[in-house]
Design an enzyme around this catalytic site. Sequence first.
Site, PDB file in Angstrom:
ATOM      1  N   CYS A 111     -43.196  74.465 -44.516  1.00 12.10           N
ATOM      2  CA  CYS A 111     -42.749  73.156 -44.051  1.00 12.10           C
ATOM      3  C   CYS A 111     -41.514  72.824 -44.878  1.00 12.10           C
ATOM      4  O   CYS A 111     -41.578  72.825 -46.114  1.00 12.10           O
ATOM      5  CB  CYS A 111     -43.860  72.138 -44.307  1.00 12.10           C
ATOM      6  SG  CYS A 111     -43.383  70.437 -44.012  1.00 12.10           S
TER       7      CYS A 111
ATOM      8  N   CYS B 123     -36.411  72.910 -40.077  1.00 12.17           N
ATOM      9  CA  CYS B 123     -37.750  72.341 -39.903  1.00 12.17           C
ATOM     10  C   CYS B 123     -38.524  73.406 -39.157  1.00 12.17           C
ATOM     11  O   CYS B 123     -38.014  73.971 -38.176  1.00 12.17           O
ATOM     12  CB  CYS B 123     -37.684  71.061 -39.076  1.00 12.17           C
ATOM     13  SG  CYS B 123     -39.320  70.428 -38.595  1.00 12.17           S
TER      14      CYS B 123
ATOM     15  N   ASP C 296     -48.500  73.724 -43.319  1.00 19.07           N
ATOM     16  CA  ASP C 296     -47.466  72.880 -42.709  1.00 19.07           C
ATOM     17  C   ASP C 296     -48.141  71.562 -42.334  1.00 19.07           C
ATOM     18  O   ASP C 296     -49.367  71.441 -42.364  1.00 19.07           O
ATOM     19  CB  ASP C 296     -46.908  73.564 -41.447  1.00 19.07           C
ATOM     20  CG  ASP C 296     -45.857  72.702 -40.739  1.00 19.07           C
ATOM     21  OD1 ASP C 296     -44.988  72.151 -41.437  1.00 19.07           O
ATOM     22  OD2 ASP C 296     -45.919  72.567 -39.512  1.00 19.07           O
ATOM     23  N   SER C 297     -47.320  70.591 -41.939  1.00 15.93           N
ATOM     24  CA  SER C 297     -47.885  69.320 -41.488  1.00 15.93           C
ATOM     25  C   SER C 297     -48.606  69.482 -40.147  1.00 15.93           C
ATOM     26  O   SER C 297     -49.410  68.643 -39.782  1.00 15.93           O
ATOM     27  CB  SER C 297     -46.769  68.289 -41.345  1.00 15.93           C
ATOM     28  OG  SER C 297     -45.775  68.781 -40.468  1.00 15.93           O
TER      29      SER C 297
ATOM     30  N   HIS D  53     -40.847  73.315 -37.193  1.00 16.52           N
ATOM     31  CA  HIS D  53     -41.152  73.011 -35.784  1.00 16.52           C
ATOM     32  C   HIS D  53     -39.996  73.405 -34.853  1.00 16.52           C
ATOM     33  O   HIS D  53     -40.213  73.638 -33.670  1.00 16.52           O
ATOM     34  CB  HIS D  53     -41.389  71.505 -35.599  1.00 16.52           C
ATOM     35  CG  HIS D  53     -42.748  71.036 -36.023  1.00 16.52           C
ATOM     36  ND1 HIS D  53     -43.155  71.005 -37.327  1.00 16.52           N
ATOM     37  CD2 HIS D  53     -43.785  70.557 -35.298  1.00 16.52           C
ATOM     38  CE1 HIS D  53     -44.391  70.521 -37.395  1.00 16.52           C
ATOM     39  NE2 HIS D  53     -44.794  70.234 -36.172  1.00 16.52           N
TER      40      HIS D  53
ATOM     41  N   GLU E 215     -44.812  69.227 -31.093  1.00 15.72           N
ATOM     42  CA  GLU E 215     -46.268  69.060 -31.203  1.00 15.72           C
ATOM     43  C   GLU E 215     -46.887  68.842 -29.819  1.00 15.72           C
ATOM     44  O   GLU E 215     -48.024  69.209 -29.569  1.00 15.72           O
ATOM     45  CB  GLU E 215     -46.612  67.861 -32.107  1.00 15.72           C
ATOM     46  CG  GLU E 215     -46.309  68.072 -33.594  1.00 15.72           C
ATOM     47  CD  GLU E 215     -47.398  68.863 -34.335  1.00 15.72           C
ATOM     48  OE1 GLU E 215     -48.579  68.756 -33.980  1.00 15.72           O
ATOM     49  OE2 GLU E 215     -47.039  69.607 -35.276  1.00 15.72           O
TER      50      GLU E 215
HETATM   51  N1  DGL Z   1     -42.502  71.245 -39.854  1.00 15.83           N
HETATM   52  C1  DGL Z   1     -42.147  70.413 -40.931  1.00 15.83           C
HETATM   53  C2  DGL Z   1     -40.825  70.787 -41.561  1.00 15.83           C
HETATM   54  O1  DGL Z   1     -40.545  71.938 -41.589  1.00 15.83           O
HETATM   55  C3  DGL Z   1     -42.323  68.962 -40.874  1.00 15.83           C
HETATM   56  C4  DGL Z   1     -42.377  68.228 -39.612  1.00 15.83           C
HETATM   57  C5  DGL Z   1     -42.935  66.868 -39.923  1.00 15.83           C
HETATM   58  O2  DGL Z   1     -44.114  66.834 -40.253  1.00 15.83           O
HETATM   59  O3  DGL Z   1     -42.193  65.881 -39.884  1.00 15.83           O
HETATM   60  O4  DGL Z   1     -40.104  69.966 -42.053  1.00 15.83           O
END
Ligand code: DGL
Length: 278
Positions: free
Chosen positions: A73, A184, A10-11, A186, A152
């Site tokens: 991600c 997402c 993931d990012s 996150h 984050e």
């Molecule tokens: N967690 C990631 C997603 O599912 C990306 C969040 C990001 O880096 O902008 O899209």
Amino acid sequence: MSWKAIGIFDSGIGGLTVLKELVKAMPQEDTLYLGDTARVPYGTKSPETVIRYAVEIASFLVKRDIKLLVVACNTASAVSLETLQERFPIPIVGVIEPGARRAAAVTRNGRVGVIGTEATIKSSAYTRAIKRVNPAIEVITRACPLFVPLAEEGWISNEVARLTAQSYLAGLKESGVDTLVLGCTHYPLLKEIIAEVMGEGIRLVDSAEETALTVAEILQGGGLLRPVAEKGNHHYFVTDVPAGFIRIGNGFLGGNLEDVHQVNLDEGTAPGGYHVQA
Ligand code: DGL
């Protein structure tokens, strides 16, 4: 007999929501997780840039001899999954199809909301995936870019998170959706606030559980599932200093993050080959 690990990236920390479900479904499996913390967020970047990042990370993990890669991600799944599947000779699983399948299965009134990063929403990947399952479903989307820095930072239940959620979600609430996809990885960290703001009766779908089931099926089908008597080891790589990742990740995974290494993807200076003995 030696068993290879499952790679997952993931990012940043968001993919830990998927890792948690993978571990729940397959506690015997070893995992290698990479959080691209030096370059988060992906959601505000162009598809070309995200594809380049995803290919670099996949190369890094594939070199460590993984048996399957989970793109944990949504942004990277939306824009890079096909490229990764073409370039790397192992099964590669994204999070969009599983989430779309679940949403289509649980909606009762045929109105599904999807929230995600700018890049994910712009790609329309969820709308296409949900309509592939059921073209009659109406899909209403909304980008919520500030949710990623909030997650984050660990600001998942304070007033700032609440006001941000109210502002992003008001329109979706009014539109009468009965199901909301957390598009997402996150966003599950903000699940409580999102549920509170959306109100009772709205089903929240996060792809993590469905993705874990998909991975288990693929491994089972290929005879690659490790025997259940084993207990998996979990290793983490990050591209920036690990402190923030460890702090938030520990809070989320309940103090489990021990083996976290900072790596440089450009120079390939990560700790050497990794192999798991059964
Ligand atoms: N967690 C990631 C997603 O599912 C990306 C969040 C990001 O880096 O902008 O899209």
